[in-house]
Write a protein that holds these residues in place. Structure first.
Motif, short mmCIF file in Angstrom:
data_model
loop_
_atom_site.label_atom_id
_atom_site.label_comp_id
_atom_site.label_asym_id
_atom_site.label_seq_id
_atom_site.Cartn_x
_atom_site.Cartn_y
_atom_site.Cartn_z
N ASN A 70 -30.33 -6.57 6.42
CA ASN A 70 -30.01 -5.26 5.86
C ASN A 70 -31.37 -4.66 5.31
N ARG A 71 -31.84 -3.53 6.13
CA ARG A 71 -33.14 -2.65 5.68
C ARG A 71 -32.72 -1.26 5.50
N THR A 72 -32.40 -1.14 4.22
CA THR A 72 -31.87 0.36 3.71
C THR A 72 -32.90 1.35 3.55
N GLY A 73 -32.65 2.65 3.59
CA GLY A 73 -33.77 3.45 3.14
C GLY A 73 -33.72 4.41 4.08
N ALA A 74 -34.05 5.95 3.61
CA ALA A 74 -34.27 6.99 4.64
C ALA A 74 -33.16 7.33 5.57
N GLY A 75 -31.83 7.24 5.11
CA GLY A 75 -30.88 7.20 6.09
C GLY A 75 -30.54 6.47 7.51
N GLY A 76 -31.33 5.43 7.36
CA GLY A 76 -31.47 4.53 8.32
C GLY A 76 -33.07 4.40 9.27
N ASN A 77 -33.86 5.47 8.73
CA ASN A 77 -34.90 5.50 9.42
C ASN A 77 -35.81 4.29 9.10
N LEU A 78 -35.75 3.62 7.89
CA LEU A 78 -36.80 2.24 7.89
C LEU A 78 -36.41 1.38 8.90
N ALA A 79 -35.00 1.24 8.92
CA ALA A 79 -34.47 -0.03 9.81
C ALA A 79 -34.83 0.43 11.20
N MET A 80 -34.72 1.73 11.75
CA MET A 80 -34.93 2.04 13.00
C MET A 80 -36.24 1.52 13.39
N GLU A 81 -37.26 2.34 12.59
CA GLU A 81 -38.74 2.02 12.61
C GLU A 81 -39.17 0.38 12.69
N ASN A 82 -38.55 -0.19 11.89
CA ASN A 82 -38.69 -1.72 11.87
C ASN A 82 -38.48 -2.28 13.33
N VAL A 83 -37.47 -1.80 14.07
CA VAL A 83 -37.16 -2.45 14.99
C VAL A 83 -37.96 -1.76 16.48
N ILE A 84 -38.12 -0.71 16.12
CA ILE A 84 -39.03 0.15 17.13
C ILE A 84 -40.46 -0.49 17.26
N ARG A 85 -40.94 -0.79 16.12
CA ARG A 85 -42.36 -1.68 16.00
C ARG A 85 -42.32 -3.15 16.31
N ALA A 86 -40.93 -3.79 16.34
CA ALA A 86 -41.05 -5.09 16.84
C ALA A 86 -41.26 -5.47 18.01
N PRO A 87 -41.67 -6.90 18.36
CA PRO A 87 -41.89 -7.08 19.87
C PRO A 87 -40.90 -6.91 20.65
N ALA A 88 -41.11 -6.58 21.81
CA ALA A 88 -39.67 -6.43 22.73
C ALA A 88 -39.35 -7.60 23.43
N GLY A 123 -41.03 14.97 10.68
CA GLY A 123 -42.35 14.06 10.49
C GLY A 123 -41.69 12.52 10.65
N MET A 124 -40.70 12.05 11.35
CA MET A 124 -40.40 10.83 11.28
C MET A 124 -41.40 9.95 11.89
N GLY A 125 -41.83 10.37 13.01
CA GLY A 125 -43.16 9.43 13.49
C GLY A 125 -42.64 8.66 14.95
N PHE A 126 -41.26 8.98 14.84
CA PHE A 126 -40.63 8.42 16.27
C PHE A 126 -39.59 9.17 16.38
N ASP A 127 -39.09 8.85 17.63
CA ASP A 127 -37.69 9.68 18.15
C ASP A 127 -36.90 8.51 18.59
N PRO A 128 -35.78 8.15 18.03
CA PRO A 128 -34.78 6.98 18.17
C PRO A 128 -34.50 7.29 19.64
N LEU A 129 -34.15 8.52 20.45
CA LEU A 129 -33.59 8.70 21.51
C LEU A 129 -34.65 8.23 22.66
N ARG A 130 -35.70 8.30 22.33
CA ARG A 130 -36.92 8.16 23.27
C ARG A 130 -37.49 6.52 22.94
N ASP A 131 -37.48 6.01 21.71
CA ASP A 131 -38.29 4.85 21.48
C ASP A 131 -37.29 3.62 21.07
#
Length: 322
Positions: free
Chosen positions: A65-83, A105-113
């Motif tokens: 569980n990674r809470t915060g910013a309406g889900g943005n912290l969790a999304m960024e964590n996975v986006i930056r993780a090894p593929a 200013g999210m710094g990423f786009d869930p649909l793209r990243d």
């Protein structure tokens, strides 16, 4: 031509280790990152899915569980993780399709990243009203709201939540003026609805159904595109006279961009097998989710379509979390 052959050969050499690793996947536990707190609806459904995947894949799938910013912290964590297939996201449509319009200013786009894998569950919503509201149908509610603009209220679990957006979409599609009352969670909002302190909610079916069956509030319509087995006599919004209306919460599996295709295919196949299993569907249903699986392309297309719809709603309602 020679240079091009060398380039293709070099690319194949670089890709070979990743393909080989994918073929042996999984060799260790997998983490499934959930954007919300433990014990919430999405978390409960994600844990049921994780248990099922653990059995299908032969390796433990651990919920993180990674809470915060309406889900943005969790999304960024996975986006930056090894593929590499060992970091997955339990992505809701609110986080994937809506946040990109709510947060600047999210710094990423869930649909793209993020790489879509498959939808896993859907949570239907419905329009419920307080017993203090005399309307017995959606048409009567709309007429009442038009006769008393700015008087009727609808509660939600907070600005930008799916039950908030469902209400704003209702306003947008019917041209009525009802006032949003945000709460710190859906539970307090439902308590005030039962008490008659607010007029209506666009709550999730699992949350509202006990109150409806207990006679404490009235259901007027489902927010989905088809009727639901829990309330087969309840019409959809379209059947009730509100065209082009659909609002549900969904959860799907996403991975970092570049995750090997064999991993994506195996995850998708595992979820499809679970969805076809009656025991899994029943367990998920008892916790409020309808099991469903899609292809990666279908999930990506669905999120893009939802993003387009909610972009208009967020803009017209002037919703911002910044």
């Amino acid at each position: 031509m020679l240079a091009r052959r060398h380039l293709l050969a070099a690319t194949a050499v670089l890709a070979a280790p990743a393909v080989a690793r994918a073929q042996g996947w999984p060799e260790r536990p997998i983490r499934l990152v959930v954007p919300f707190a433990a014990g919430g609806g999405t978390d409960v459904l994600a844990r049921i899915l994780a248990n099922g995947l653990s059995e299908k894949l032969g390796r433990q799938v651990l919920v993180e569980n990674r809470t915060g910013a309406g889900g943005n912290l969790a999304m960024e964590n996975v986006i930056r993780a090894p593929a590499d297939g060992y970091s997955l996201l339990m992505g809701t449509n609110g986080a994937i399709a809506v946040n990109r319009h709510l947060y600047r200013g999210m710094g990423f786009d869930p649909l793209r990243d993020l790489m879509p894998i498959t939808l896993a569950f859907r949570i239907e919503h419905l329009l419920v009203v307080s017993d203090a509201v005399p309307a017995r149908s959606v048409a009567e509610l709309v007429a009442l709201a038009k006769a008393q603009p700015g008087v009727l209220t609808f509660g939600s679990g907070g600005a930008g939540s799916m039950i908030h957006l469902a209400g704003e979409l209702f306003k947008f599609r019917t041209g009525i003026d009802i006032v949003h009352v945000p709460y710190r969670g859906g539970g307090p909002a439902m308590n005030d609805l039962v008490a008659g302190n607010i007029s209506m909610m666009f709550d999730s079916l699992p949350s509202a159904e006990p109150q409806v069956k207990g006679g404490r509030i009235r259901a007027l319509a489902l927010c989905g595109t088809q009727r639901h087995a829990l309330m087969p006599d309840l019409p959809t919004m379209t059947e009730a006279g509100v065209p082009n209306y659909a609002a549900a919460s969904t959860g799907g599996l996403f991975a970092p961009l570049g995750t090997p295709a064999p991993v994506v295919a195996r995850l998708g196949a595992a979820v499809r097998e679970l969805v076809e299993n009656e025991a899994f569907r029943t367990q998920l249903g008892r916790s409020g989710g309808d099991a469903v699986a899609t292809s990666p392309e279908e999930l990506g297309s669905l999120m893009a379509q939802e993003s387009a719809v909610w972009e208009v709603v967020v803009r017209e309602a002037n919703i911002s979390t910044n």
